[in-house]
Write a protein that holds these residues in place. Structure first.
Motif, PDB file in Angstrom:
ATOM      1  N   TYR A  35      22.900 -26.996 -47.888  1.00 15.63           N
ATOM      2  CA  TYR A  35      23.597 -26.095 -48.750  1.00 15.63           C
ATOM      3  C   TYR A  35      23.810 -24.767 -48.121  1.00 15.63           C
ATOM      4  CZ  TYR A  35      24.317 -22.903 -52.668  1.00 15.63           C
ATOM      5  OH  TYR A  35      24.975 -22.064 -53.694  1.00 15.63           O
ATOM      6  N   GLY A  36      24.906 -24.625 -48.260  1.00 13.08           N
ATOM      7  CA  GLY A  36      25.658 -23.249 -47.389  1.00 13.08           C
ATOM      8  C   GLY A  36      26.912 -23.208 -47.884  1.00 13.08           C
ATOM      9  N   PRO A  37      27.543 -22.118 -47.276  1.00 16.00           N
ATOM     10  CA  PRO A  37      28.992 -21.595 -47.584  1.00 16.00           C
ATOM     11  C   PRO A  37      29.934 -22.546 -47.324  1.00 16.00           C
ATOM     12  CG  PRO A  37      28.172 -20.441 -45.565  1.00 16.00           C
ATOM     13  CD  PRO A  37      27.118 -21.135 -46.311  1.00 16.00           C
ATOM     14  N   SER A  38      31.045 -22.320 -47.630  1.00 14.77           N
ATOM     15  CA  SER A  38      32.225 -23.431 -47.339  1.00 14.77           C
ATOM     16  C   SER A  38      32.904 -22.529 -46.159  1.00 14.77           C
ATOM     17  CB  SER A  38      33.144 -23.431 -48.452  1.00 14.77           C
ATOM     18  OG  SER A  38      34.591 -23.689 -47.836  1.00 14.77           O
ATOM     19  N   LEU A  39      32.777 -23.199 -45.030  1.00 12.89           N
ATOM     20  CA  LEU A  39      33.277 -22.487 -43.688  1.00 12.89           C
ATOM     21  C   LEU A  39      34.847 -22.243 -43.972  1.00 12.89           C
ATOM     22  CD1 LEU A  39      31.132 -24.173 -41.119  1.00 12.89           C
ATOM     23  CD2 LEU A  39      30.708 -22.253 -42.245  1.00 12.89           C
ATOM     24  N   PRO A  40      35.628 -23.337 -44.323  1.00 18.20           N
ATOM     25  CA  PRO A  40      37.132 -23.046 -44.724  1.00 18.20           C
ATOM     26  C   PRO A  40      37.350 -21.764 -45.403  1.00 18.20           C
ATOM     27  CG  PRO A  40      36.866 -25.242 -44.752  1.00 18.20           C
ATOM     28  CD  PRO A  40      35.154 -24.643 -44.787  1.00 18.20           C
ATOM     29  N   ASP A  41      36.469 -21.474 -46.351  1.00 21.40           N
ATOM     30  CA  ASP A  41      36.681 -20.278 -47.288  1.00 21.40           C
ATOM     31  C   ASP A  41      36.285 -18.975 -46.391  1.00 21.40           C
ATOM     32  OD1 ASP A  41      36.914 -19.112 -50.003  1.00 21.40           O
ATOM     33  OD2 ASP A  41      34.821 -18.381 -49.752  1.00 21.40           O
ATOM     34  N   MET A  42      35.258 -19.078 -45.698  1.00 21.20           N
ATOM     35  CA  MET A  42      35.098 -17.813 -44.676  1.00 21.20           C
ATOM     36  C   MET A  42      36.202 -17.763 -43.749  1.00 21.20           C
ATOM     37  SD  MET A  42      30.895 -18.144 -43.749  1.00 21.20           S
ATOM     38  CE  MET A  42      31.209 -16.293 -43.262  1.00 21.20           C
ATOM     39  N   PHE A  43      36.901 -18.838 -43.210  1.00 22.80           N
ATOM     40  CA  PHE A  43      38.093 -18.626 -42.193  1.00 22.80           C
ATOM     41  C   PHE A  43      39.192 -18.046 -42.962  1.00 22.80           C
ATOM     42  CE2 PHE A  43      35.457 -21.424 -39.568  1.00 22.80           C
ATOM     43  CZ  PHE A  43      35.892 -20.856 -38.149  1.00 22.80           C
ATOM     44  N   ARG A  44      39.449 -18.482 -44.311  1.00 28.92           N
ATOM     45  CA  ARG A  44      40.432 -18.124 -45.018  1.00 28.92           C
ATOM     46  C   ARG A  44      40.372 -16.500 -45.233  1.00 28.92           C
ATOM     47  NH1 ARG A  44      40.741 -16.143 -49.725  1.00 28.92           N
ATOM     48  NH2 ARG A  44      38.705 -16.716 -50.208  1.00 28.92           N
ATOM     49  N   ILE A  45      39.096 -16.081 -45.580  1.00 25.85           N
ATOM     50  CA  ILE A  45      39.112 -14.589 -45.747  1.00 25.85           C
ATOM     51  C   ILE A  45      39.235 -13.827 -44.726  1.00 25.85           C
ATOM     52  CG2 ILE A  45      37.278 -12.904 -46.332  1.00 25.85           C
ATOM     53  CD1 ILE A  45      35.822 -14.958 -48.127  1.00 25.85           C
ATOM     54  N   SER A  46      38.903 -14.312 -43.529  1.00 25.67           N
ATOM     55  CA  SER A  46      38.760 -13.649 -42.334  1.00 25.67           C
ATOM     56  C   SER A  46      40.477 -13.747 -41.777  1.00 25.67           C
ATOM     57  CB  SER A  46      38.054 -14.128 -40.923  1.00 25.67           C
ATOM     58  OG  SER A  46      38.305 -15.557 -40.933  1.00 25.67           O
ATOM     59  N   ALA A  47      41.186 -14.649 -41.967  1.00 24.58           N
ATOM     60  CA  ALA A  47      42.667 -14.910 -41.788  1.00 24.58           C
ATOM     61  C   ALA A  47      43.301 -13.957 -42.524  1.00 24.58           C
ATOM     62  CB  ALA A  47      42.952 -16.410 -41.913  1.00 24.58           C
ATOM     63  N   ASP A  48      43.027 -13.803 -43.730  1.00 28.53           N
ATOM     64  CA  ASP A  48      43.783 -12.956 -44.780  1.00 28.53           C
ATOM     65  C   ASP A  48      43.505 -11.524 -44.146  1.00 28.53           C
ATOM     66  OD1 ASP A  48      44.983 -12.344 -47.314  1.00 28.53           O
ATOM     67  OD2 ASP A  48      43.101 -11.249 -47.534  1.00 28.53           O
ATOM     68  N   TYR A  49      42.507 -11.041 -43.616  1.00 24.46           N
ATOM     69  CA  TYR A  49      42.284  -9.774 -42.993  1.00 24.46           C
ATOM     70  C   TYR A  49      43.158  -9.572 -41.888  1.00 24.46           C
ATOM     71  CZ  TYR A  49      38.654  -7.899 -46.354  1.00 24.46           C
ATOM     72  OH  TYR A  49      38.077  -7.025 -47.527  1.00 24.46           O
ATOM     73  N   VAL A  50      43.374 -10.380 -40.964  1.00 23.02           N
ATOM     74  CA  VAL A  50      44.070 -10.589 -39.748  1.00 23.02           C
ATOM     75  C   VAL A  50      45.335 -10.270 -40.156  1.00 23.02           C
ATOM     76  CG1 VAL A  50      44.814 -11.713 -37.889  1.00 23.02           C
ATOM     77  CG2 VAL A  50      42.315 -11.795 -38.435  1.00 23.02           C
ATOM     78  N   ASP A  51      45.867 -11.080 -41.180  1.00 26.07           N
ATOM     79  CA  ASP A  51      47.220 -10.688 -41.471  1.00 26.07           C
ATOM     80  C   ASP A  51      47.456  -9.156 -42.327  1.00 26.07           C
ATOM     81  OD1 ASP A  51      49.995 -11.891 -42.478  1.00 26.07           O
ATOM     82  OD2 ASP A  51      49.187 -11.458 -44.436  1.00 26.07           O
ATOM     83  N   GLN A  52      46.490  -8.802 -43.006  1.00 27.00           N
ATOM     84  CA  GLN A  52      46.648  -7.561 -43.533  1.00 27.00           C
ATOM     85  C   GLN A  52      46.561  -6.417 -42.329  1.00 27.00           C
ATOM     86  OE1 GLN A  52      44.479  -6.303 -47.007  1.00 27.00           O
ATOM     87  NE2 GLN A  52      43.861  -8.420 -47.459  1.00 27.00           N
ATOM     88  N   ILE A  53      45.932  -6.804 -41.529  1.00 27.84           N
ATOM     89  CA  ILE A  53      45.910  -5.523 -40.466  1.00 27.84           C
ATOM     90  C   ILE A  53      47.079  -5.740 -39.587  1.00 27.84           C
ATOM     91  CG2 ILE A  53      44.491  -5.123 -38.262  1.00 27.84           C
ATOM     92  CD1 ILE A  53      41.916  -6.137 -39.668  1.00 27.84           C
ATOM     93  N   LEU A  54      47.369  -6.839 -39.290  1.00 26.52           N
ATOM     94  CA  LEU A  54      48.891  -7.105 -38.593  1.00 26.52           C
ATOM     95  C   LEU A  54      49.885  -6.217 -39.469  1.00 26.52           C
ATOM     96  CD1 LEU A  54      48.450 -10.872 -37.246  1.00 26.52           C
ATOM     97  CD2 LEU A  54      48.366  -8.439 -35.832  1.00 26.52           C
ATOM     98  N   LYS A  55      49.676  -6.221 -40.662  1.00 27.11           N
ATOM     99  CA  LYS A  55      50.753  -5.820 -41.338  1.00 27.11           C
ATOM    100  C   LYS A  55      50.596  -3.892 -41.665  1.00 27.11           C
ATOM    101  CE  LYS A  55      51.902  -9.681 -44.027  1.00 27.11           C
ATOM    102  NZ  LYS A  55      52.109 -10.623 -45.313  1.00 27.11           N
ATOM    103  N   GLY A  56      49.428  -3.677 -40.965  1.00 24.35           N
ATOM    104  CA  GLY A  56      49.435  -1.936 -40.757  1.00 24.35           C
ATOM    105  C   GLY A  56      47.926  -1.343 -41.382  1.00 24.35           C
ATOM    106  N   ARG A  57      47.474  -2.336 -42.304  1.00 31.18           N
ATOM    107  CA  ARG A  57      46.135  -1.847 -42.707  1.00 31.18           C
ATOM    108  C   ARG A  57      44.960  -1.660 -41.841  1.00 31.18           C
ATOM    109  NH1 ARG A  57      45.163  -3.417 -48.174  1.00 31.18           N
ATOM    110  NH2 ARG A  57      43.220  -2.296 -47.973  1.00 31.18           N
ATOM    111  N   LYS A  58      44.311  -0.705 -41.990  1.00 28.15           N
ATOM    112  CA  LYS A  58      43.035  -0.357 -40.981  1.00 28.15           C
ATOM    113  C   LYS A  58      41.874  -1.254 -41.325  1.00 28.15           C
ATOM    114  CE  LYS A  58      44.640   4.417 -40.069  1.00 28.15           C
ATOM    115  NZ  LYS A  58      43.951   5.965 -40.280  1.00 28.15           N
ATOM    116  N   ALA A  59      41.216  -1.590 -40.381  1.00 34.92           N
ATOM    117  CA  ALA A  59      39.939  -2.529 -40.599  1.00 34.92           C
ATOM    118  C   ALA A  59      39.061  -1.738 -41.391  1.00 34.92           C
ATOM    119  CB  ALA A  59      39.453  -3.124 -39.255  1.00 34.92           C
ATOM    120  N   ALA A  60      38.768  -0.342 -41.103  1.00 35.34           N
ATOM    121  CA  ALA A  60      37.874   0.467 -41.984  1.00 35.34           C
ATOM    122  C   ALA A  60      38.030   0.451 -43.339  1.00 35.34           C
ATOM    123  CB  ALA A  60      37.771   1.752 -41.103  1.00 35.34           C
TER     124      ALA A  60
END
Length: 231
Positions: free
Chosen positions: A167-192
């Motif tokens: 029993y554990g998290p869906s790894l593709p779901d975790m990758f999806r979240i981090s990939a979405d953040y990468v996309d947002q940061i590349l579009k100008g959002r600050k990580a903080a």
């Protein structure tokens, strides 16, 4: 942009890059407890990402295992130095369930699971839970099977082929979240400014080969909840 999945690369990225955004996937460590981020809502600095609350997950694994195998007499927990908080959570969960728990600390990786489980026996009602650790290696599930221990692992991976359940998290779901953040940061959002998220999708895997080898019959309430059944 730096994307990391383990604590050691995260520490290295923090030391080397003071302004470059860092997106992490924290599976085996707690970035809040370790002081890498100020809070989940406002991580601060140049960090953000997705993390797991492993103490909550180890308690859930105990609950699932006792539902699957109601006659458990003792829970054996394998943990290492990175899993102290998980050990404490497991002890609380076992106490609430009214089942004795023996915590066995693993030292000096790669771990000798056969030695760690030498005094266990499924015929006496023992069952195995392991904590999440960056040092976990394949072999725990096979050792558990040799000692006829009903066992639950941490999710997808090599050992799912022998654990009774995982029993554990869906790894593709975790990758999806981090990939979405990468996309947002590349579009100008600050990580903080991006809150640290937690995965919302978890997977239960049931192994009917191990069920048969242990001479068990898993209840339909568990089988019906499984996201994957290994036959």
């Amino acid at each position: 942009m730096i994307v990391v999945g383990a604590e050691a690369p995260l520490k290295a990225a923090i030391a080397a890059y003071h302004s470059t955004p860092v997106v992490f996937r924290a599976v085996d460590f707690d970035p809040l407890a370790k002081g890498y981020i100020a809070s989940l809502a406002h991580p601060g600095g140049n960090l953000t990402g997705v993390m797991l609350q492993q103490p909550e997950l180890v308690a859930k694994r105990l609950d699932l295992l006792t539902q699957a195998v109601p006659n458990i007499a003792r829970i054996v927990l394998l943990y290492d130095v990175s899993g102290e908080d998980q050990r404490e959570a497991a002890e609380r969960a076992a106490s609430a369930l009214g089942i004795p728990l023996e915590a066995i600390e693993l030292r000096n990786p790669p771990y000798d699971y056969e030695q760690a489980l030498a005094e266990t026996d499924g015929a006496r009602g023992d069952a195995l839970v392991i904590t999440s650790s960056p040092f976990n290696r394949p072999g725990a599930a096979e050792a558990a099977l040799r000692h006829r221990l009903p066992s639950i692992g941490i999710g997808r991976g090599a050992d799912k082929a022998s654990f009774l359940m995982s029993y554990g998290p869906s790894l593709p779901d975790m990758f999806r979240i981090s990939a979405d953040y990468v996309d947002q940061i590349l579009k100008g959002r600050k990580a903080a400014d991006l809150p640290v998220q937690q995965p919302t999708k978890f997977e239960l895997i049931v192994n009917l080969k191990t069920e048969k080898a242990l001479g068990l019959t898993l209840p339909q309430s568990i089988l019906g909840r499984a996201d994957e059944v290994i036959e």
